[in-house]
Design a protein around this motif. Structure first.
Motif, PDB file in Angstrom:
ATOM      1  N   VAL A   1      13.496  -6.405  -1.868  1.00 19.85           N
ATOM      2  CA  VAL A   1      12.730  -5.307  -2.468  1.00 19.85           C
ATOM      3  C   VAL A   1      13.230  -5.039  -3.890  1.00 19.85           C
ATOM      4  N   ARG A   2      14.536  -5.043  -4.078  1.00 20.46           N
ATOM      5  CA  ARG A   2      15.111  -4.781  -5.406  1.00 20.46           C
ATOM      6  C   ARG A   2      14.733  -5.867  -6.411  1.00 20.46           C
ATOM      7  N   ARG A   3      14.749  -7.135  -5.985  1.00 17.04           N
ATOM      8  CA  ARG A   3      14.358  -8.238  -6.885  1.00 17.04           C
ATOM      9  C   ARG A   3      12.877  -8.133  -7.253  1.00 17.04           C
ATOM     10  N   PHE A   4      12.048  -7.785  -6.284  1.00 12.07           N
ATOM     11  CA  PHE A   4      10.618  -7.606  -6.542  1.00 12.07           C
ATOM     12  C   PHE A   4      10.403  -6.449  -7.520  1.00 12.07           C
ATOM     13  N   THR A   5      11.153  -5.389  -7.346  1.00 13.17           N
ATOM     14  CA  THR A   5      11.049  -4.225  -8.230  1.00 13.17           C
ATOM     15  C   THR A   5      11.416  -4.602  -9.669  1.00 13.17           C
ATOM     16  N   THR A   6      12.449  -5.412  -9.829  1.00  7.78           N
ATOM     17  CA  THR A   6      12.828  -5.877 -11.167  1.00  7.78           C
ATOM     18  C   THR A   6      11.676  -6.641 -11.800  1.00  7.78           C
ATOM     19  N   TRP A   7      11.033  -7.493 -11.017  1.00 10.71           N
ATOM     20  CA  TRP A   7       9.876  -8.244 -11.527  1.00 10.71           C
ATOM     21  C   TRP A   7       8.744  -7.291 -11.902  1.00 10.71           C
ATOM     22  N   LEU A   8       8.506  -6.258 -11.091  1.00  7.44           N
ATOM     23  CA  LEU A   8       7.459  -5.280 -11.399  1.00  7.44           C
ATOM     24  C   LEU A   8       7.718  -4.595 -12.740  1.00  7.44           C
ATOM     25  N   ILE A   9       8.965  -4.313 -13.032  1.00  7.62           N
ATOM     26  CA  ILE A   9       9.320  -3.674 -14.307  1.00  7.62           C
ATOM     27  C   ILE A   9       9.059  -4.635 -15.453  1.00  7.62           C
ATOM     28  N   ILE A  10       9.513  -5.867 -15.316  1.00  2.00           N
ATOM     29  CA  ILE A  10       9.321  -6.864 -16.372  1.00  2.00           C
ATOM     30  C   ILE A  10       7.840  -7.101 -16.649  1.00  2.00           C
ATOM     31  N   GLU A  11       7.032  -7.104 -15.599  1.00  2.00           N
ATOM     32  CA  GLU A  11       5.590  -7.330 -15.738  1.00  2.00           C
ATOM     33  C   GLU A  11       4.825  -6.086 -16.191  1.00  2.00           C
ATOM     34  N   GLY A  12       5.505  -4.952 -16.303  1.00  2.00           N
ATOM     35  CA  GLY A  12       4.856  -3.737 -16.777  1.00  2.00           C
ATOM     36  C   GLY A  12       4.165  -2.920 -15.702  1.00  2.00           C
ATOM     37  N   HIS A  13       4.422  -3.213 -14.449  1.00  2.89           N
ATOM     38  CA  HIS A  13       3.810  -2.447 -13.360  1.00  2.89           C
ATOM     39  C   HIS A  13       4.596  -1.177 -13.040  1.00  2.89           C
ATOM     40  N   LEU A  14       5.840  -1.126 -13.480  1.00  2.40           N
ATOM     41  CA  LEU A  14       6.697   0.041 -13.273  1.00  2.40           C
ATOM     42  C   LEU A  14       7.391   0.377 -14.592  1.00  2.40           C
ATOM     43  N   PRO A  15       7.527   1.666 -14.907  1.00  4.17           N
ATOM     44  CA  PRO A  15       8.218   2.041 -16.148  1.00  4.17           C
ATOM     45  C   PRO A  15       9.746   1.967 -16.031  1.00  4.17           C
ATOM     46  N   ALA A  16      10.259   2.130 -14.833  1.00  6.19           N
ATOM     47  CA  ALA A  16      11.714   2.140 -14.622  1.00  6.19           C
ATOM     48  C   ALA A  16      12.000   1.784 -13.173  1.00  6.19           C
ATOM     49  N   ASP A  17      13.257   1.478 -12.909  1.00  5.74           N
ATOM     50  CA  ASP A  17      13.666   1.083 -11.560  1.00  5.74           C
ATOM     51  C   ASP A  17      13.906   2.321 -10.697  1.00  5.74           C
ATOM     52  N   PRO A  18      13.045   2.556  -9.700  1.00  7.46           N
ATOM     53  CA  PRO A  18      13.248   3.722  -8.834  1.00  7.46           C
ATOM     54  C   PRO A  18      14.458   3.561  -7.913  1.00  7.46           C
ATOM     55  N   PHE A  19      14.983   2.347  -7.816  1.00  9.57           N
ATOM     56  CA  PHE A  19      16.112   2.089  -6.925  1.00  9.57           C
ATOM     57  C   PHE A  19      17.422   1.880  -7.686  1.00  9.57           C
ATOM     58  N   TRP A  20      17.422   2.202  -8.963  1.00  4.93           N
ATOM     59  CA  TRP A  20      18.614   1.991  -9.780  1.00  4.93           C
ATOM     60  C   TRP A  20      19.799   2.745  -9.167  1.00  4.93           C
ATOM     61  N   GLY A  21      20.916   2.058  -9.052  1.00  2.15           N
ATOM     62  CA  GLY A  21      22.142   2.669  -8.553  1.00  2.15           C
ATOM     63  C   GLY A  21      22.281   2.700  -7.045  1.00  2.15           C
ATOM     64  N   MET A  22      21.255   2.255  -6.317  1.00  2.00           N
ATOM     65  CA  MET A  22      21.362   2.244  -4.851  1.00  2.00           C
ATOM     66  C   MET A  22      22.364   1.183  -4.435  1.00  2.00           C
ATOM     67  N   LYS A  23      23.124   1.498  -3.417  1.00  2.00           N
ATOM     68  CA  LYS A  23      24.102   0.544  -2.900  1.00  2.00           C
ATOM     69  C   LYS A  23      23.532  -0.192  -1.698  1.00  2.00           C
ATOM     70  N   ALA A  24      23.943  -1.430  -1.584  1.00  2.00           N
ATOM     71  CA  ALA A  24      23.542  -2.239  -0.432  1.00  2.00           C
ATOM     72  C   ALA A  24      24.405  -1.843   0.771  1.00  2.00           C
ATOM     73  N   PRO A  25      23.892  -2.060   1.972  1.00  2.00           N
ATOM     74  CA  PRO A  25      24.695  -1.765   3.161  1.00  2.00           C
ATOM     75  C   PRO A  25      25.976  -2.595   3.166  1.00  2.00           C
ATOM     76  N   LYS A  26      27.041  -1.979   3.601  1.00  2.00           N
ATOM     77  CA  LYS A  26      28.327  -2.670   3.706  1.00  2.00           C
ATOM     78  C   LYS A  26      28.247  -3.699   4.827  1.00  2.00           C
ATOM     79  N   VAL A  27      28.704  -4.899   4.527  1.00  2.00           N
ATOM     80  CA  VAL A  27      28.723  -5.964   5.525  1.00  2.00           C
ATOM     81  C   VAL A  27      30.164  -6.158   5.975  1.00  2.00           C
ATOM     82  N   ASP A  28      30.389  -5.987   7.266  1.00  2.00           N
ATOM     83  CA  ASP A  28      31.742  -6.147   7.812  1.00  2.00           C
ATOM     84  C   ASP A  28      32.097  -7.627   7.907  1.00  2.00           C
ATOM     85  N   GLN A  29      33.356  -7.927   7.621  1.00  2.00           N
ATOM     86  CA  GLN A  29      33.862  -9.285   7.800  1.00  2.00           C
ATOM     87  C   GLN A  29      34.197  -9.469   9.279  1.00  2.00           C
TER      88      GLN A  29
END
Length: 172
Positions: A99-127
């Motif tokens: 979703v985040r990669r798609f959102t970046t593409w939407l911004i580059i293509e002019g479909h979004l003015p800014a990243d609504p998910f900026w600063g969101m953290k990914a879920p922690k993955v346990d080792q």
């Protein structure tokens, strides 16, 4: 409604689009263009498949729950629902990444003015915790190197490989 929405809309150009204008159906119609970009960037077929699957699942979830796709709360709820349903943290992380990669593409293509998910953290993955071999298992492993049907050279080679793994802390 998202804070990015205007009360009145005069223009409808992609550069003027806001997150509230980007419904799950509208975003679904843009996926083919994003896939073309991923292929042009020579992303691996597995990466493309993973990204597209994650994005399709997110947009379907948004449609089922009446959630705005370009909304932080929606993405957080989607990830939380995945984890609550018993999905692995790595799976939730990859779907959020899609979703985040798609959102970046939407911004580059002019479909979004800014990243609504900026600063969101990914879920922690346990080792995963890997238990070390017991003394008996180690003896059996070394003993397997000295099987009667092997030549002396093969025995020494296998013994060297196993000894290197054991001394270096590797797993066989």
């Amino acid at each position: 409604m998202s804070i990015y929405c205007r009360v009145t809309r005069i223009e409808t150009s992609p550069a003027d689009a806001r997150p509230c204008d980007l419904t799950a159906d509208r975003l679904t119609s843009l996926i083919a263009s994003w896939e073309l970009l991923l292929r042009a960037e020579r992303k691996s077929p597995q990466t493309i498949t993973t990204y597209l699957d994650g994005l399709h699942r997110y947009l379907a979830w948004c449609s089922q729950h009446g959630a705005e796709p370009m909304n932080r709360t929606s993405l957080n709820r989607f990830v939380a629902d995945l984890l609550d349903a018993g999905r692995a943290a790595g799976t939730a992380r990859m779907r959020q990444l899609a979703v985040r990669r798609f959102t970046t593409w939407l911004i580059i293509e002019g479909h979004l003015p800014a990243d609504p998910f900026w600063g969101m953290k990914a879920p922690k993955v346990d080792q995963p915790v890997v238990e070390p071999l017991t003394d008996d298992e180690l003896r059996a492993l070394i003993g397997a190197c000295t099987a009667p049907h092997r030549t002396e050279l093969h025995e020494r080679q296998r013994h060297t490989v196993v000894a290197t793994l054991l001394v270096g802390g590797g797993r066989g």
